[in-house]
Design an enzyme around this catalytic site. Sequence first.
Site, mmCIF file in Angstrom:
data_model
loop_
_atom_site.group_PDB
_atom_site.id
_atom_site.type_symbol
_atom_site.label_atom_id
_atom_site.label_comp_id
_atom_site.label_asym_id
_atom_site.label_seq_id
_atom_site.Cartn_x
_atom_site.Cartn_y
_atom_site.Cartn_z
ATOM 1 N N GLU A 28 19.215 -6.246 18.794
ATOM 2 C CA GLU A 28 18.825 -4.856 18.604
ATOM 3 C C GLU A 28 17.969 -4.838 17.344
ATOM 4 O O GLU A 28 18.465 -5.118 16.259
ATOM 5 C CB GLU A 28 20.074 -3.992 18.423
ATOM 6 C CG GLU A 28 19.766 -2.514 18.274
ATOM 7 C CD GLU A 28 21.037 -1.689 18.152
ATOM 8 O OE1 GLU A 28 21.470 -1.114 19.170
ATOM 9 O OE2 GLU A 28 21.585 -1.640 17.029
ATOM 10 N N ASN A 49 2.428 -0.274 15.868
ATOM 11 C CA ASN A 49 1.176 -1.008 15.712
ATOM 12 C C ASN A 49 1.454 -2.498 15.779
ATOM 13 O O ASN A 49 2.533 -2.951 15.377
ATOM 14 C CB ASN A 49 0.513 -0.687 14.374
ATOM 15 C CG ASN A 49 0.202 0.784 14.222
ATOM 16 O OD1 ASN A 49 -0.374 1.396 15.106
ATOM 17 N ND2 ASN A 49 0.598 1.366 13.111
ATOM 18 N N HIS A 62 -2.383 -1.486 1.718
ATOM 19 C CA HIS A 62 -2.754 -0.207 2.305
ATOM 20 C C HIS A 62 -1.613 0.811 2.215
ATOM 21 O O HIS A 62 -0.445 0.447 2.174
ATOM 22 C CB HIS A 62 -3.102 -0.376 3.789
ATOM 23 C CG HIS A 62 -4.179 -1.374 4.041
ATOM 24 N ND1 HIS A 62 -4.150 -2.216 5.122
ATOM 25 C CD2 HIS A 62 -5.318 -1.663 3.362
ATOM 26 C CE1 HIS A 62 -5.232 -2.994 5.106
ATOM 27 N NE2 HIS A 62 -5.950 -2.680 4.043
ATOM 28 N N LYS A 72 7.355 2.514 6.968
ATOM 29 C CA LYS A 72 7.110 1.485 7.981
ATOM 30 C C LYS A 72 8.313 0.563 8.095
ATOM 31 O O LYS A 72 8.995 0.281 7.110
ATOM 32 C CB LYS A 72 5.900 0.621 7.601
ATOM 33 C CG LYS A 72 4.596 1.371 7.519
ATOM 34 C CD LYS A 72 3.475 0.456 7.044
ATOM 35 C CE LYS A 72 2.165 1.211 6.950
ATOM 36 N NZ LYS A 72 1.105 0.379 6.380
ATOM 37 N N TYR A 132 4.702 -3.337 13.584
ATOM 38 C CA TYR A 132 5.369 -2.371 12.717
ATOM 39 C C TYR A 132 5.413 -0.984 13.318
ATOM 40 O O TYR A 132 4.560 -0.582 14.085
ATOM 41 C CB TYR A 132 4.750 -2.333 11.320
ATOM 42 C CG TYR A 132 3.279 -2.020 11.222
ATOM 43 C CD1 TYR A 132 2.846 -0.768 10.813
ATOM 44 C CD2 TYR A 132 2.314 -2.986 11.502
ATOM 45 C CE1 TYR A 132 1.498 -0.471 10.685
ATOM 46 C CE2 TYR A 132 0.972 -2.706 11.377
ATOM 47 C CZ TYR A 132 0.567 -1.444 10.971
ATOM 48 O OH TYR A 132 -0.772 -1.159 10.853
ATOM 49 N N LYS A 169 -13.834 -4.582 3.623
ATOM 50 C CA LYS A 169 -13.251 -3.336 3.112
ATOM 51 C C LYS A 169 -12.145 -3.622 2.086
ATOM 52 O O LYS A 169 -12.105 -3.015 1.020
ATOM 53 C CB LYS A 169 -12.690 -2.528 4.286
ATOM 54 C CG LYS A 169 -12.003 -1.250 3.921
ATOM 55 C CD LYS A 169 -11.501 -0.567 5.188
ATOM 56 C CE LYS A 169 -10.450 0.441 4.903
ATOM 57 N NZ LYS A 169 -9.893 1.026 6.112
ATOM 58 N N ASP A 170 -11.251 -4.571 2.407
ATOM 59 C CA ASP A 170 -10.132 -4.880 1.512
ATOM 60 C C ASP A 170 -10.573 -5.625 0.257
ATOM 61 O O ASP A 170 -9.879 -5.590 -0.757
ATOM 62 C CB ASP A 170 -9.064 -5.687 2.244
ATOM 63 C CG ASP A 170 -8.249 -4.837 3.215
ATOM 64 O OD1 ASP A 170 -8.456 -3.608 3.265
ATOM 65 O OD2 ASP A 170 -7.410 -5.411 3.930
#
Length: 183
Positions: A28, A49, A62, A72, A132, A169-170
Site C-alpha cells: 500500500e 505526475n 522547484h 508532494k 509524485y 531553465k533550471d
Amino acid sequence: MTITPTRLSGCYILDPKVIQDARGYFMESFNEKTFREATGEAVHFVQDNQSFSSRGVLRGLHYQTGEHAQAKLVRVLQGEVLDIAVDIRPESETYGQYVAELLSAENQKQLFIPRGFAHGFLVLSETATFFYKCDNFYNKESEGGIIYNDPSLAIDWKLEASELLISEKDQFLPTLDKARKIW
C-alpha cells in the site's frame, strides 16, 4: 507503513510494508487515514505526475507559490535518485535547510514534502522513473525555483558538476535570497 518525521517540520519519510512472495510483491503506497493519524496532517492529492530521466539529470529546485502551493508525495518506480526538500517557509526555524533522501525502486521509500518547500532530485542510476502526487493543481504563473548550487544551501548532490544534466531553465534559477517568495 512506517512514517518517520525528518528534522524539517512537516516533512516525512514513508516506508511502506512490502509483502513479497514468488509472484512478486504488493504494498500500500499511501493511505490518507493512516497518514493523517500518524502525522496530524490532512492532505488530499489531486494530481499525479511521472517523469523518466537518465543518470545525471537534475530536476529542481522547484515550488509553487501562493494559493497554488503544493505538497508532494514522491517516490521512485524504477532506478535510484537523491531527493532533496528545502524548507523555504520564511517563519520556519529550519528556513534554508534541506533534507536529502535516497529513494529507489529497491527500498520503496517515499518522501512527503509539505507546502512551503522547494523540491528537486538527481538521478543516480542509469535511468529512473520518478512518480509524485500533488495536493494542488500545477499553475504556470505560480512557478518558483532556486538554483541547485546555491552556496547558502550547500547541497551535496553526490555527483560532480560535470556529470549533471540540467535544463536551460533550471540553470538560470535565482539563489534562495533572490527567489520568489512562497506566500
